[in-house]
Design an enzyme around this catalytic site. Structure first.
Site, PDB file in Angstrom:
ATOM      1  N   TRP A 154       0.812  -1.221   0.000  1.00 58.91           N
ATOM      2  CA  TRP A 154       0.000   0.000   0.000  1.00 58.91           C
ATOM      3  C   TRP A 154       0.844   1.269   0.000  1.00 58.91           C
ATOM      4  CZ3 TRP A 154       1.875   2.390   4.191  1.00 58.91           C
ATOM      5  CH2 TRP A 154       2.399   1.583   5.208  1.00 58.91           C
ATOM      6  N   ASN A 155       2.132   1.167   0.317  1.00 54.92           N
ATOM      7  CA  ASN A 155       2.872   2.413   0.561  1.00 54.92           C
ATOM      8  C   ASN A 155       3.173   3.195  -0.724  1.00 54.92           C
ATOM      9  OD1 ASN A 155       4.727   0.463  -0.172  1.00 54.92           O
ATOM     10  ND2 ASN A 155       6.327   1.195   1.202  1.00 54.92           N
ATOM     11  N   LYS A 178      -2.568  -8.711  -7.414  1.00 61.01           N
ATOM     12  CA  LYS A 178      -3.344  -8.432  -6.194  1.00 61.01           C
ATOM     13  C   LYS A 178      -2.748  -7.221  -5.502  1.00 61.01           C
ATOM     14  CE  LYS A 178      -3.051  -9.324  -1.912  1.00 61.01           C
ATOM     15  NZ  LYS A 178      -3.682  -8.116  -1.353  1.00 61.01           N
ATOM     16  N   ALA A 180      -2.623  -4.236  -2.404  1.00 59.86           N
ATOM     17  CA  ALA A 180      -2.871  -4.249  -0.962  1.00 59.86           C
ATOM     18  C   ALA A 180      -4.324  -3.882  -0.701  1.00 59.86           C
ATOM     19  CB  ALA A 180      -1.949  -3.256  -0.271  1.00 59.86           C
ATOM     20  N   GLY A 232       6.682  -6.360  -0.370  1.00 62.79           N
ATOM     21  CA  GLY A 232       6.019  -6.269   0.925  1.00 62.79           C
ATOM     22  C   GLY A 232       6.972  -6.659   2.030  1.00 62.79           C
ATOM     23  N   SER A 233       6.425  -7.192   3.100  1.00 63.57           N
ATOM     24  CA  SER A 233       7.256  -7.475   4.271  1.00 63.57           C
ATOM     25  C   SER A 233       8.112  -8.725   4.070  1.00 63.57           C
ATOM     26  CB  SER A 233       6.354  -7.666   5.485  1.00 63.57           C
ATOM     27  OG  SER A 233       5.501  -8.775   5.262  1.00 63.57           O
ATOM     28  N   GLU A 254      10.841  -8.059  -3.267  1.00 59.69           N
ATOM     29  CA  GLU A 254      11.314  -6.748  -2.797  1.00 59.69           C
ATOM     30  C   GLU A 254      10.774  -6.606  -1.389  1.00 59.69           C
ATOM     31  OE1 GLU A 254      13.302  -4.839  -4.357  1.00 59.69           O
ATOM     32  OE2 GLU A 254      13.158  -5.449  -6.444  1.00 59.69           O
ATOM     33  N   LEU A 255      11.639  -6.728  -0.388  1.00 61.00           N
ATOM     34  CA  LEU A 255      11.146  -6.870   0.985  1.00 61.00           C
ATOM     35  C   LEU A 255      11.542  -5.667   1.858  1.00 61.00           C
ATOM     36  CD1 LEU A 255      11.978 -10.680   1.187  1.00 61.00           C
ATOM     37  CD2 LEU A 255       9.877  -9.590   0.400  1.00 61.00           C
ATOM     38  N   CYS A 288      10.456   1.562   2.159  1.00 62.27           N
ATOM     39  CA  CYS A 288      11.435   0.521   2.489  1.00 62.27           C
ATOM     40  C   CYS A 288      12.860   1.082   2.469  1.00 62.27           C
ATOM     41  CB  CYS A 288      11.305  -0.634   1.524  1.00 62.27           C
ATOM     42  SG  CYS A 288      11.298  -0.068  -0.170  1.00 62.27           S
ATOM     43  N   GLU A 389      12.236  -3.098  11.504  1.00 61.70           N
ATOM     44  CA  GLU A 389      11.845  -2.017  10.600  1.00 61.70           C
ATOM     45  C   GLU A 389      10.691  -1.246  11.255  1.00 61.70           C
ATOM     46  OE1 GLU A 389      10.027  -3.408   6.992  1.00 61.70           O
ATOM     47  OE2 GLU A 389      10.858  -1.754   5.838  1.00 61.70           O
TER      48      GLU A 389
HETATM   49  P1  NAP Z   1       2.734  -7.065   3.744  1.00 56.31           P
HETATM   50  O1  NAP Z   1       1.871  -7.240   4.910  1.00 56.31           O
HETATM   51  O2  NAP Z   1       3.760  -8.077   3.449  1.00 56.31           O
HETATM   52  O3  NAP Z   1       1.743  -6.892   2.503  1.00 56.31           O
HETATM   53  C1  NAP Z   1       2.198  -6.707   1.193  1.00 56.31           C
HETATM   54  C2  NAP Z   1       1.229  -7.358   0.245  1.00 56.31           C
HETATM   55  O4  NAP Z   1       1.222  -8.761   0.483  1.00 56.31           O
HETATM   56  C3  NAP Z   1      -0.221  -6.909   0.427  1.00 56.31           C
HETATM   57  O5  NAP Z   1      -0.836  -6.898  -0.836  1.00 56.31           O
HETATM   58  C4  NAP Z   1      -0.798  -8.003   1.286  1.00 56.31           C
HETATM   59  O6  NAP Z   1      -2.186  -8.131   1.189  1.00 56.31           O
HETATM   60  C5  NAP Z   1      -0.096  -9.204   0.670  1.00 56.31           C
HETATM   61  N1  NAP Z   1      -0.088 -10.428   1.467  1.00 56.31           N
HETATM   62  C6  NAP Z   1      -0.055 -10.573   2.811  1.00 56.31           C
HETATM   63  N2  NAP Z   1      -0.065 -11.898   3.128  1.00 56.31           N
HETATM   64  C7  NAP Z   1      -0.117 -12.584   1.959  1.00 56.31           C
HETATM   65  C8  NAP Z   1      -0.173 -13.969   1.609  1.00 56.31           C
HETATM   66  N3  NAP Z   1      -0.155 -14.941   2.523  1.00 56.31           N
HETATM   67  N4  NAP Z   1      -0.235 -14.291   0.291  1.00 56.31           N
HETATM   68  C9  NAP Z   1      -0.249 -13.340  -0.657  1.00 56.31           C
HETATM   69  N5  NAP Z   1      -0.208 -12.025  -0.384  1.00 56.31           N
HETATM   70  C10 NAP Z   1      -0.128 -11.657   0.897  1.00 56.31           C
HETATM   71  O7  NAP Z   1       3.517  -5.704   3.787  1.00 56.31           O
HETATM   72  P2  NAP Z   1       2.958  -4.262   4.098  1.00 56.31           P
HETATM   73  O8  NAP Z   1       2.996  -4.051   5.551  1.00 56.31           O
HETATM   74  O9  NAP Z   1       1.677  -4.025   3.420  1.00 56.31           O
HETATM   75  O10 NAP Z   1       4.026  -3.386   3.336  1.00 56.31           O
HETATM   76  C11 NAP Z   1       5.119  -2.850   3.945  1.00 56.31           C
HETATM   77  C12 NAP Z   1       6.363  -3.679   3.687  1.00 56.31           C
HETATM   78  O11 NAP Z   1       6.695  -3.657   2.324  1.00 56.31           O
HETATM   79  C13 NAP Z   1       7.558  -3.132   4.425  1.00 56.31           C
HETATM   80  O12 NAP Z   1       8.293  -4.154   5.031  1.00 56.31           O
HETATM   81  C14 NAP Z   1       8.377  -2.480   3.327  1.00 56.31           C
HETATM   82  O13 NAP Z   1       9.722  -2.356   3.613  1.00 56.31           O
HETATM   83  C15 NAP Z   1       8.090  -3.361   2.174  1.00 56.31           C
HETATM   84  N6  NAP Z   1       8.331  -2.675   0.913  1.00 56.31           N
HETATM   85  C16 NAP Z   1       9.411  -3.063   0.180  1.00 56.31           C
HETATM   86  C17 NAP Z   1       9.710  -2.424  -0.999  1.00 56.31           C
HETATM   87  C18 NAP Z   1      10.895  -2.869  -1.793  1.00 56.31           C
HETATM   88  O14 NAP Z   1      10.939  -2.560  -2.965  1.00 56.31           O
HETATM   89  N7  NAP Z   1      11.841  -3.580  -1.234  1.00 56.31           N
HETATM   90  C19 NAP Z   1       8.892  -1.397  -1.475  1.00 56.31           C
HETATM   91  C20 NAP Z   1       7.787  -1.027  -0.713  1.00 56.31           C
HETATM   92  C21 NAP Z   1       7.523  -1.690   0.485  1.00 56.31           C
HETATM   93  P3  NAP Z   1      -3.163  -7.369   2.222  1.00 56.31           P
HETATM   94  O15 NAP Z   1      -3.024  -5.947   1.938  1.00 56.31           O
HETATM   95  O16 NAP Z   1      -4.512  -7.902   1.881  1.00 56.31           O
HETATM   96  O17 NAP Z   1      -2.703  -7.759   3.605  1.00 56.31           O
END
Ligand code: NAP
Length: 495
Positions: A154-155, A178, A180, A232-233, A254-255, A288, A389
């Protein structure tokens, strides 16, 4: 502003907008006001399966088009995205919370990926390799991997989509994405653009969902999905990578990050502090690449902190649509609770709050999820904030005395995404850049990112790269063709 029309449903499958088969919806809200913005279709397994089937049947036709044809759609999408930039930015601010000025920058960044990969599509070169046999020729081709399952956070609710869709389409892959659950409206608008520029049915599919695992499980178990790309995370990324191993699917991850920001004694501490204030509070600290440990040499700490406090103190929190607001809300109550946890833990272990430190309250803030821009000093490795983080507007400052010590401290993490160093000594800049176990280093630079440059992490920050020349390679398989040109009989195989 008028919200996008979601009356036809927010699933986009095989070129059509529709509701979820089970008819369920979920609300999306504005984090600055808690206002419900729209009801979103909640995909179930059956919907995801249909989206994957649509992507699978569209794949051969899309892959067979010339790179020039595929690039044409991306060029058009780029044009339309820029034409709609202001509406997209306003929607992003409303749905995600970032100030309008930053949302505009993100839309431009998102569009950059479309045009960058439109051009890269034409540069998927192969190779010929000399053989040790006089009668043999080797040819190497790069072919699209197939159907891609994409999951985005979502960010950065528009640029994280185009950073995946751009290279996937350029390479000849088809996609099911899919977004966020907090930011599906931005995704709907991106897909509207792709629809309007005539991307053929089934080539891109959108599954909005509030039960992410349902989508993830289908991506992992459906053999038609040949690649998973996730931002994501680290926690969810690991789970997906483990699942992908069962069918040996390609993965790009990309975590999370935990960026060190190091200010050496030869740097201008005021300049470094201005940089730290900008990159730490970018997107309310929800990026991130945000620094999570700010290391300052003891000899320049007073001046650095003076300027940092001044800059952070000037940030104006509020609804990002309002003039003059420079920092928006956090995404939700869960994020606020994490800020509280990190600050309380740090104080308990001896940190000093020199600015902020608590939730913002009052008429302007009560309905939203606002946290005061915060500076913590006397931070030590025992504190949660030093290890986890934070993903929020808290700047933890740590003092250091020498170069070897700070490199060791900076590398003492499982993360390895962005890092920053401030120094005016060229040798030190290169020496430290090489020693940091991070995939990206900004030297006196807080924005080492561009559609033209490879973005990604090492260690638990990820696998693969997005953007740059590397970005399209993530969507291509390598094929070797060996050709015998001899007129004699066959040669015995080497195995
Ligand atoms: P997140 O909880 O991992 O969610 C990211 C995405 O994954 C969302 O679409 C989420 O859906 C989905 N998701 C969660 N559980 C899943 C599963 N079991 N199967 C498939 N999809 C699943 O992360 P967040 O808190 O939204 O985002 C922040 C994180 O992203 C931070 O750690 C940040 O550092 C990282 N990030 C990394 C980068 C990079 O390029 N390295 C860029 C931006 C952000 P829902 O929304 O429905 O939960």
């Amino acid at each position: 502003m008028a919200m996008p029309d979601t009356g036809a449903g927010t699933l986009y499958i095989d070129g059509k907008w529709r509701h979820a088969a089970a008819g369920r919806t979920f609300p999306v809200t504005n984090p600055a006001t808690s206002e419900v913005l729209a009801q979103i279709s909640a995909a179930e397994t059956q919907d995801v399966r249909e989206a994957v089937a649509a992507a699978e049947s569209a794949f051969p036709g899309w892959a067979a088009r010339t790179a020039y044809e595929r690039a044409g759609y991306l060029h058009e999408a780029h044009r339309l995205m820029l034409e709609r930039a202001e509406d997209l930015a306003r929607l992003m601010t409303t749905e995600q919370g970032k100030p309008l000025r930053t949302a505009r920058i993100e839309v431009q960044y998102a569009a950059d990926f479309l045009i960058w990969f439109a051009e890269e599509a034409k540069r998927v070169y192969g190779q010929t390799i000399p053989s040790s046999r006089a009668d043999q020729r080797f040819m190497v081709l790069h072919q699209p991997v197939g159907v891609v399952g994409a999951v985005t956070p979502w960010n950065y609710p528009i640029s994280m989509l185009t950073r995946k869709i751009g290279p996937a389409l350029a390479a000849g892959c088809t996609v099911v994405l899919k977004p966020a659950q907090q930011t599906p409206l931005c995704a709907v608008e991106v897909f509207r653009i792709l629809h309007e520029v005539g991307v053929p049915a089934g080539v891109v599919n959108l599954v909005t969902a509030d039960r992410a695992r349902i989508v993830g499980d289908e991506f992992l178990s459906n053999p038609a999905v040949r690649k998973l790309t996730f931002t994501g995370s680290t926690e969810v990324g690991k789970r997906l990578a483990e699942g992908a191993a069962r069918q040996i699917k390609r993965v790009s991850l990309e975590l999370g990050g935990h960026a060190p920001f190091i200010v050496f004694p030869d740097a201008d501490p005021a300049h470094a502090a201005r940089g730290a204030a900008l990159v730490k509070f970018l997107n309310t600290g929800q990026a991130c690449i945000c620094p999570n440990r700010i290391y300052v040499h003891r000899s320049v700490a007073d001046r650095f902190l003076e300027v940092l406090r001044d800059r952070v103190g000037r940030l104006k929190a509020g609804n990002g649509l309002e003039e003059g607001v420079t920092i928006g809300p956090l995404i939700d109550e869960g994020a606020l609770a994490k800020m509280d946890e990190h600050v309380t833990d740090a104080i308990g272990k001896g940190a000093t709050v020199t600015l902020g430190g608590e939730r913002l309250t009052g008429e302007k803030y009560d309905a939203g999820t606002f946290f005061a821009p915060t500076v913590l000093t006397d931070v030590t490795p025992e504190m949660l904030i030093y290890r986890e983080e934070t993903f929020g507007p808290i700047a933890p400052v740590v003092l250091f005395d020498d170069e070897d010590e700070v490199i060791k401290m900076a590398n003492d993490t499982n993360y390895g995404l962005a890092s920053y160093i401030y120094t005016n000594d060229l040798s030190r800049a290169l020496r430290v850049s090489e020693a940091l176990r991070f995939a990206m280093v900004g030297i006196n630079d807080i924005n080492p990112t561009s559609a033209a440059a490879p973005f990604g992490g090492v260690k638990e920050s990820g696998l693969g790269r997005e953007g740059g020349q590397e970005g399209i390679a993530e969507y291509l398989d390598t094929k070797l063709i060996g050709i015998s040109i001899g007129q004699a009989g066959p040669v015995a195989p080497r195995g």
